[in-house]
Design a protein around this motif. Structure first.
Motif, short mmCIF file in Angstrom:
data_model
loop_
_atom_site.label_atom_id
_atom_site.label_comp_id
_atom_site.label_asym_id
_atom_site.label_seq_id
_atom_site.Cartn_x
_atom_site.Cartn_y
_atom_site.Cartn_z
N PRO A 89 0.80 3.95 1.83
CA PRO A 89 1.30 4.41 3.15
C PRO A 89 2.46 3.55 3.67
CG PRO A 89 -1.09 4.08 3.21
CD PRO A 89 -0.62 3.58 1.90
N MET A 90 2.37 2.27 3.39
CA MET A 90 3.42 1.35 3.86
C MET A 90 4.74 1.65 3.15
SD MET A 90 2.99 -2.71 4.08
CE MET A 90 4.35 -3.85 4.08
N GLU A 144 -2.73 -12.27 12.31
CA GLU A 144 -2.09 -11.54 11.23
C GLU A 144 -3.13 -10.71 10.48
OE1 GLU A 144 1.52 -12.42 8.17
OE2 GLU A 144 0.25 -14.08 8.76
N THR A 202 11.27 2.60 15.40
CA THR A 202 12.17 3.41 14.58
C THR A 202 12.01 4.89 14.92
OG1 THR A 202 11.98 1.75 12.85
CG2 THR A 202 12.99 3.83 12.23
N GLU A 216 13.90 -6.69 7.91
CA GLU A 216 13.32 -7.96 8.39
C GLU A 216 11.83 -7.76 8.75
OE1 GLU A 216 17.22 -10.09 10.40
OE2 GLU A 216 15.65 -9.29 11.68
N ASP A 217 11.56 -6.65 9.44
CA ASP A 217 10.17 -6.38 9.87
C ASP A 217 9.24 -6.23 8.66
OD1 ASP A 217 11.06 -6.46 12.43
OD2 ASP A 217 10.92 -4.30 12.81
N PHE A 218 9.67 -5.44 7.69
CA PHE A 218 8.81 -5.23 6.53
C PHE A 218 8.69 -6.49 5.68
CE2 PHE A 218 7.10 -0.97 6.13
CZ PHE A 218 7.70 -0.35 7.20
N LYS A 228 16.14 7.93 6.40
CA LYS A 228 16.70 8.59 7.59
C LYS A 228 17.86 7.77 8.15
CE LYS A 228 12.53 10.99 8.89
NZ LYS A 228 11.27 10.84 9.60
N ILE A 229 17.69 6.46 8.19
CA ILE A 229 18.77 5.60 8.70
C ILE A 229 20.00 5.72 7.79
CG2 ILE A 229 19.46 3.21 9.21
CD1 ILE A 229 16.51 2.66 9.95
N ARG A 262 11.72 -2.35 20.09
CA ARG A 262 12.39 -1.49 19.12
C ARG A 262 11.37 -0.71 18.30
NH1 ARG A 262 13.65 -2.90 14.36
NH2 ARG A 262 13.42 -5.11 14.80
N LYS A 298 8.27 -9.30 6.92
CA LYS A 298 7.27 -10.14 7.59
C LYS A 298 5.83 -9.69 7.32
CE LYS A 298 7.77 -12.66 11.34
NZ LYS A 298 7.69 -12.97 12.77
N LEU A 299 5.67 -8.42 6.95
CA LEU A 299 4.30 -7.90 6.76
C LEU A 299 3.72 -8.40 5.44
CD1 LEU A 299 5.05 -4.24 7.86
CD2 LEU A 299 3.76 -5.91 9.16
N LYS A 300 2.44 -8.71 5.50
CA LYS A 300 1.78 -9.25 4.29
C LYS A 300 1.43 -8.14 3.31
CE LYS A 300 -0.45 -13.62 5.23
NZ LYS A 300 -1.73 -14.30 5.46
N LEU A 303 4.37 -7.14 16.23
CA LEU A 303 4.96 -6.33 15.16
C LEU A 303 3.89 -5.49 14.49
CD1 LEU A 303 7.25 -5.75 12.99
CD2 LEU A 303 6.43 -7.78 11.82
N GLU A 357 6.61 3.20 13.22
CA GLU A 357 6.10 4.51 13.65
C GLU A 357 5.15 4.29 14.80
OE1 GLU A 357 4.15 6.84 10.64
OE2 GLU A 357 6.06 7.29 9.68
N VAL A 407 6.18 4.91 4.56
CA VAL A 407 6.83 4.75 5.87
C VAL A 407 8.17 4.05 5.72
CG1 VAL A 407 6.64 3.52 8.09
CG2 VAL A 407 4.68 4.79 7.22
N PHE A 452 15.37 4.58 16.91
CA PHE A 452 16.27 5.36 16.06
C PHE A 452 16.17 6.85 16.39
CE2 PHE A 452 16.76 7.89 12.17
CZ PHE A 452 18.10 7.67 11.95
N TYR A 498 3.79 -1.72 11.65
CA TYR A 498 4.66 -0.69 11.08
C TYR A 498 4.18 0.72 11.40
CZ TYR A 498 1.86 0.61 6.96
OH TYR A 498 0.89 1.09 6.13
N HIS A 541 11.75 6.03 6.51
CA HIS A 541 12.60 5.63 7.63
C HIS A 541 13.93 5.05 7.16
CE1 HIS A 541 8.83 6.21 9.77
NE2 HIS A 541 9.60 6.41 10.81
N ASP A 565 0.86 -1.18 0.00
CA ASP A 565 0.00 0.00 0.00
C ASP A 565 0.90 1.23 0.00
OD1 ASP A 565 -1.78 -1.97 0.83
OD2 ASP A 565 -1.24 -1.58 2.92
N LEU A 587 14.84 -3.33 10.28
CA LEU A 587 13.73 -2.69 9.56
C LEU A 587 13.36 -3.51 8.33
CD1 LEU A 587 12.05 0.07 9.59
CD2 LEU A 587 13.54 0.76 7.75
N VAL A 603 1.00 -9.90 14.01
CA VAL A 603 1.60 -9.13 12.91
C VAL A 603 0.53 -8.19 12.39
CG1 VAL A 603 2.79 -9.24 10.68
CG2 VAL A 603 3.11 -11.08 12.33
N ARG A 614 8.08 -4.74 18.13
CA ARG A 614 8.71 -3.86 17.13
C ARG A 614 7.65 -3.06 16.39
NH1 ARG A 614 8.73 -9.13 16.14
NH2 ARG A 614 9.45 -9.16 14.00
#
Lengths: 230, 245
Positions: free
Chosen positions: A176-177, B95, B156, A224-226, A187-188, B154, A228-230, B117, B138, A180, B177, B119, A184, A174, A222, B53, B135
């Motif tokens: 917005p995803m 999920e 960000t 790794e987290d994304f 910025k990192i 964690r 995991k998201l569907k 988790l 935002e 984001v 972060f 985002y 981020h 999406d 970061l 998730v 985690r």
């Protein structure tokens, strides 16, 4: 004696055209410096192999043919030009006849090989040394590579691998995803570049070393987290 | 739309008000259409495991007596699909797919292991004693009354705060972060501390610590005999360590 000087003098050394004092200095260096000695052995091997090759001089007819084809090419190019140009330096050079013997060609090849070998040797010798930038125009690629922290290349490799996977999937996210994630990650990266620059200027700074590694880890998490998201 | 009236009917002022009210009421009706989701799974109170998730929206997990993981989700708008599955007798996974924000409130047995988790959204965990991992990209993370041997939180760009016990040989990692990182620990806590803040500064409260390293950006210190490990990190934010009163 400097390695660069030794390698540059090797050809004269093998020809026997160095002074006795120069030979002594060079041989002392060769005894203590395995990489230079390897270059000497390789150069000597190439020279002896080249000496054994039969001497072939191109026949005069071959030069005639080359000259003719150049003239034909030039006359075609010259059609349509309003004025006939004076032959330039390049064309004068092209019209000259050069004769090389195989030992001469082999010698040139040996010199190229020696220079490549010497460059590789220098690269490997400086790879483990800390970076020292004083003045100059900024860190070079070699310097940047030399200043890599322990574990940093592996971390970067892992990040690049994950990044390429996510880039392939990102189009389906999406907006917005995506926003984001990009914001981020940007910025990192910005912080990482800032710390990296500081670290290049002062490689012994432990705080910056720690920060760089922490930022790589943050970036990796970061991703790794994304992932995991569907 | 044209509104007409006659002398013997309603006045124009009333007619306009009626139309306006209709528009307002229909606008307010959108949140009323929000969906709720509720599901409960029976698990072992000694060994339960929850993974959430989420994408957008908050996640709140609270320890509750009993042997059930109870999930309540509230979807305010848009389309999201919530999938809650019991993967094994002790393991539950929730999920969310789709792009709508979903707020979760989950009740778990206190010993549950948590893996949370999202985002975009905050995470709050209260009174759990199992291992905990949270985690978010935002959003803030608040861990309250935790008594766990392993904590990793964690965010960000949000703030991360922890208050709870520090168990011997426990590991507590709090990172952000660009947000503020805050830990409130018992006065008698026995831990070694690694804390780094690149820009925001460090405030280490009133702990009696021996310092192995101390600069304006990072600290490596020990309180007591250093049996637990506390790692606090932020790049842009500040770090605050407090003693529990």
């Amino acid at each position: 004696m400097d390695c660069r000087l030794v390698v540059n003098s090797l050809s004269n050394y093998l020809d026997g055209s160095l002074l006795e004092a120069e030979v002594r200095l060079l041989e002392i260096h060769l005894a203590e410096c395995p990489p230079c000695n390897i270059v000497r052995l390789e150069l000597a091997e190439i020279r002896s192999a080249a000496r054994e090759l039969p001497l072939h001089t191109p026949q005069r007819a071959l030069w005639k043919r080359i000259q003719l084809s150049i003239e034909v090419g030039e006359s075609q190019q010259g059609k349509g030009r309003e004025a006939i140009e004076q032959p330039g330096r390049w064309s004068r050079l092209m019209s000259r006849h050069f004769t090389f013997t195989l030992p001469q060609l082999a010698g040139a090849g040996a010199l190229v090989l020696a220079l490549v070998g010497f460059s590789l040797f220098n690269l490997s010798r400086h790879a483990g040394q800390p970076l020292n930038i004083q003045g100059g125009t900024g860190p070079s690629l070699i310097q940047a590579k030399a200043a890599m922290l322990p574990g940093e290349p592996e971390m970067r490799e892992d990040i690049e691998r994950r990044m390429s996977i996510l880039n392939a999937r990102k189009a389906a996210w999406d907006p917005p995803m995506r926003e984001v994630f990009d914001s981020h990650l940007g910025k990192i990266d910005e912080s990482l570049n800032h710390c990296r620059r500081n670290l290049l200027a002062n490689p012994a700074d432990q705080d910056h070393q720690q920060m760089v590694m922490a930022l790589y880890e943050e970036k990796l998490r970061l991703l790794e987290d994304f992932d995991k998201l569907k | 739309m044209k509104i007409t009236w006659e002398n013997n009917s309603v006045s124009p002022w009333i007619a306009r008000r009626l139309v306006l009210s209709l528009i307002v009421v229909s606008g307010l009706a959108i949140p009323v259409a929000a969906q709720s989701f509720s599901k409960s799974f029976r698990v072992s109170p000694e060994a339960s495991d929850l993974e959430v998730v989420n994408k957008m929206g908050s996640v709140t997990v609270v320890a509750a007596e009993g042997n059930a993981i109870t999930i309540t989700a509230h979807q305010i708008s848009g389309e999201a699909r919530i999938e809650a599955v019991q993967k094994s007798p002790s393991r539950v996974k929730v999920e969310v797919s789709g792009s709508a924000p979903v707020d979760f409130v989950v009740g778990v047995p206190p010993h549950s292991t948590l893996d949370l988790l999202c985002y975009k959204g905050s995470i709050t965990v209260k009174y759990v004693t199992g291992q905990l991992r949270a985690r978010t990209t935002e959003g803030d993370i608040q861990l309250i009354g935790i008594r766990s041997v392993r904590v990793e939180a964690r965010s960000t760009s949000g703030d991360v705060s922890f208050s709870g016990d520090v168990l011997p040989s426990g590991s507590y990692t709090l990172k952000s972060f660009s947000g503020r990182v805050e830990a409130t620990l018992p006065a008698t806590a026995d831990f070694k501390l690694q804390a780094s803040s690149f820009r925001g500064g460090l405030e280490l409260g009133g702990f009696q610590m021996s310092f192995n390293k101390q600069t304006d950006k990072s600290v490596d210190a020990v309180s007591g005999s250093g049996r637990a490990a506390v790692y606090l990190w932020t790049q842009e934010g500040s770090i605050h360590l407090h003693r529990k009163p």
